[in-house]
Motif scaffolding. Structure first.
Motif, mmCIF file in Angstrom:
data_model
loop_
_atom_site.group_PDB
_atom_site.id
_atom_site.type_symbol
_atom_site.label_atom_id
_atom_site.label_comp_id
_atom_site.label_asym_id
_atom_site.label_seq_id
_atom_site.Cartn_x
_atom_site.Cartn_y
_atom_site.Cartn_z
ATOM 1 N N GLN A 71 0.816 -1.211 0.000
ATOM 2 C CA GLN A 71 0.000 0.000 0.000
ATOM 3 C C GLN A 71 0.854 1.267 0.000
ATOM 4 O OE1 GLN A 71 -3.870 -1.016 2.578
ATOM 5 N NE2 GLN A 71 -2.011 -1.660 3.621
ATOM 6 N N ASP A 72 2.179 1.126 0.207
ATOM 7 C CA ASP A 72 3.075 2.284 0.169
ATOM 8 C C ASP A 72 3.022 2.943 -1.206
ATOM 9 O OD1 ASP A 72 3.785 1.390 2.659
ATOM 10 O OD2 ASP A 72 5.931 1.180 2.223
ATOM 11 N N MET A 73 3.206 4.247 -1.254
ATOM 12 C CA MET A 73 3.203 4.955 -2.536
ATOM 13 C C MET A 73 4.129 6.153 -2.503
ATOM 14 S SD MET A 73 0.099 6.599 -4.769
ATOM 15 C CE MET A 73 -0.080 7.981 -3.664
ATOM 16 N N ARG A 74 4.819 6.361 -3.612
ATOM 17 C CA ARG A 74 5.628 7.557 -3.821
ATOM 18 C C ARG A 74 5.206 8.184 -5.143
ATOM 19 N NH1 ARG A 74 11.446 5.247 -1.440
ATOM 20 N NH2 ARG A 74 10.499 4.605 0.542
ATOM 21 N N LEU A 75 4.896 9.469 -5.107
ATOM 22 C CA LEU A 75 4.401 10.187 -6.275
ATOM 23 C C LEU A 75 5.384 11.299 -6.619
ATOM 24 C CD1 LEU A 75 2.084 10.841 -8.308
ATOM 25 C CD2 LEU A 75 1.090 12.294 -6.513
ATOM 26 N N LEU A 76 5.837 11.319 -7.878
ATOM 27 C CA LEU A 76 6.849 12.268 -8.299
ATOM 28 C C LEU A 76 6.474 12.929 -9.625
ATOM 29 C CD1 LEU A 76 8.437 9.415 -7.266
ATOM 30 C CD2 LEU A 76 10.369 10.996 -7.348
ATOM 31 N N TRP A 195 5.453 6.195 -8.575
ATOM 32 C CA TRP A 195 4.626 6.700 -9.666
ATOM 33 C C TRP A 195 5.129 8.062 -10.103
ATOM 34 C CZ3 TRP A 195 -1.417 6.436 -8.915
ATOM 35 C CH2 TRP A 195 -2.034 6.207 -10.166
ATOM 36 N N VAL A 196 5.478 8.174 -11.395
ATOM 37 C CA VAL A 196 5.954 9.427 -11.965
ATOM 38 C C VAL A 196 5.008 9.823 -13.093
ATOM 39 C CG1 VAL A 196 7.924 10.649 -12.944
ATOM 40 C CG2 VAL A 196 8.304 8.636 -11.497
ATOM 41 N N ALA A 204 5.161 3.818 -13.841
ATOM 42 C CA ALA A 204 4.718 3.207 -12.587
ATOM 43 C C ALA A 204 5.578 1.981 -12.324
ATOM 44 C CB ALA A 204 3.248 2.814 -12.662
ATOM 45 N N ALA A 205 6.329 2.020 -11.241
ATOM 46 C CA ALA A 205 7.157 0.887 -10.830
ATOM 47 C C ALA A 205 6.538 0.283 -9.576
ATOM 48 C CB ALA A 205 8.588 1.338 -10.552
ATOM 49 N N VAL A 217 5.594 1.932 -18.582
ATOM 50 C CA VAL A 217 5.790 3.285 -19.094
ATOM 51 C C VAL A 217 4.648 3.570 -20.065
ATOM 52 C CG1 VAL A 217 7.358 4.895 -20.216
ATOM 53 C CG2 VAL A 217 8.283 2.974 -18.893
ATOM 54 N N SER A 218 3.761 4.493 -19.695
ATOM 55 C CA SER A 218 2.565 4.778 -20.492
ATOM 56 C C SER A 218 2.723 6.065 -21.284
ATOM 57 C CB SER A 218 1.338 4.890 -19.589
ATOM 58 O OG SER A 218 0.945 3.629 -19.100
#
Length: 369
Positions: A71-76, A195-196, A204-205, A217-218
């Motif tokens: 559930q951890d998330m990093r948004l950049l 998430w970048v 999204a990794a 990679v979208s």
């Protein structure tokens, strides 16, 4: 009464399991030759679908394989600016845990009696109470349930609707055993999703249960034929990785280093959806569930709706064992209303991801006010 389920994905297997719990027999026909015939994909975010697993009597088993840290998330942003970092406490409730798709499928398969799933049966057509398979065999049915995914063949028996491209194409790559092979990148990604977003693109990794980081990679606002003109040489993995990085000009080297570290599995993926709020006149002998019924943007809702579809249809059939038409109508009425609301929200999320300021809008979504 013979219930035939086409497709051994989460929705079809959830249906078979709920029926089994209620003493109703069904057979699942799956085109793959065995449960190990191919990889099953990455991680799944299971939230509302937990209700279906409770109905299936599998919550304890699910919690044993669920990853709360997922559930951890990093948004950049593409320049490396960290907008949000959420680290899940070890004692946090499993509201939206991640689970490996293969583990979830194995859990459902292992909950069914031997012989319920018939492998190597590729569905071709149906009519007059007979299923026809690509190998020339056939099987009788009183109720046919299409759980055969986005490109469902069963769907054509209830509606003329077809999936439409949504303007998103992605390239899937990955880093195996990242903690050992690239510990610095492992620390950067964290335990969940990295998430970048920006410039009409996203990366999204996501951690998988087997130690692999799966990276998508979208490219948004791209057509169905985009791969043909993208210049990505899929038959040359090293060159494909280099081209992917070229397609991300101005992105921080710390982010593109994830692509440089990937192995030789490079997979193109195009995204499609069915019309929001799709319905059809109920038929007494055929229905569909999951992506076959309501294919949505890939924003974490599809598998949850499929699990709920399977459980709700199973409960309706168990409640009306001698009246399949009534069970199907009851299921479809609830399913249409439930999934239309979720599909609308998913479409809104897709539009947010495709916007020029996607990262900032997503930050506001996760931290309103």
């Amino acid at each position: 009464m013979k219930i035939a389920i086409v497709g051994a994905g989460p929705g079809g297997l959830a249906l078979a399991r709920v029926l089994h719990v209620h003493g109703v027999e069904a057979v699942v026909y799956e085109r793959e030759s065995s449960r190990d015939a191919r990889g099953q994909g990455g991680m799944l975010d299971i939230h509302s679908g937990q209700q279906a697993l409770r109905e299936a009597g599998l919550m304890a088993e699910f919690l044993a394989i669920a990853r709360g840290e997922g559930q951890d998330m990093r948004l950049l942003e593409p320049d490396g600016t960290l907008l949000l970092q959420e680290d899940t406490p070890d004692d946090a409730p499993l509201v939206r845990p991640e689970v490996d798709r293969a583990d979830l499928r194995d859990l459902l398969l292992d909950s069914l009696p031997e012989g319920v799933v018939r492998w190597g049966r590729a569905f071709e057509s149906a009519g007059d109470g007979l299923l026809h398979f690509a190998d020339g065999s056939s099987a009788e049915y009183d109720l046919l349930v299409g759980a055969d995914g986005a490109q469902s063949r069963v769907r054509a028996l209830v509606t003329d609707a077809r999936p439409a491209h949504i303007g998103q194409n992605a390239v899937e790559v990955g880093i195996p055993d990242i903690d050992r092979t690239h510990p610095e990148l492992a620390a950067m990604v964290g335990r969940g999703t990295y998430w970048v977003l920006g410039d009409g693109k996203s990366l999204a990794a996501q951690r998988n249960g087997d130690g692999r980081v799966r990276i998508g990679v979208s490219f948004y606002h791209t057509g169905e034929d985009w791969f043909a003109t993208s210049g990505i040489p899929f038959d040359d993995p090293a060159a494909a990785r280099a081209r992917l990085i070229e397609l991300l000009p101005g992105w921080h080297p710390r982010i593109t280093a994830l692509i440089e570290a990937c192995d030789d599995t490079v997979v193109p993926r195009s995204f499609f959806t069915l019309p929001v709020g799709l319905t059809w006149p109920s038929r007494p002998d055929v229905t569909v569930l999951g992506d076959a019924a309501h294919l949505m943007p890939a924003v974490g809702e599809g598998v949850n709706m499929a699990l709920l579809d399977g459980a709700r249809l199973g409960l309706a059939l168990a409640a009306h064992p001698d009246d399949f038409p009534a069970a199907v109508e009851e299921y479809e009425s609830e399913m249409f209303e439930r999934t239309a609301a979720v599909a609308r929200k998913s479409a809104d999320m897709k539009e947010m991801l495709m916007s020029p300021d996607a990262a900032r809008r997503l930050l506001a979504f996760f931290q309103p006010g």
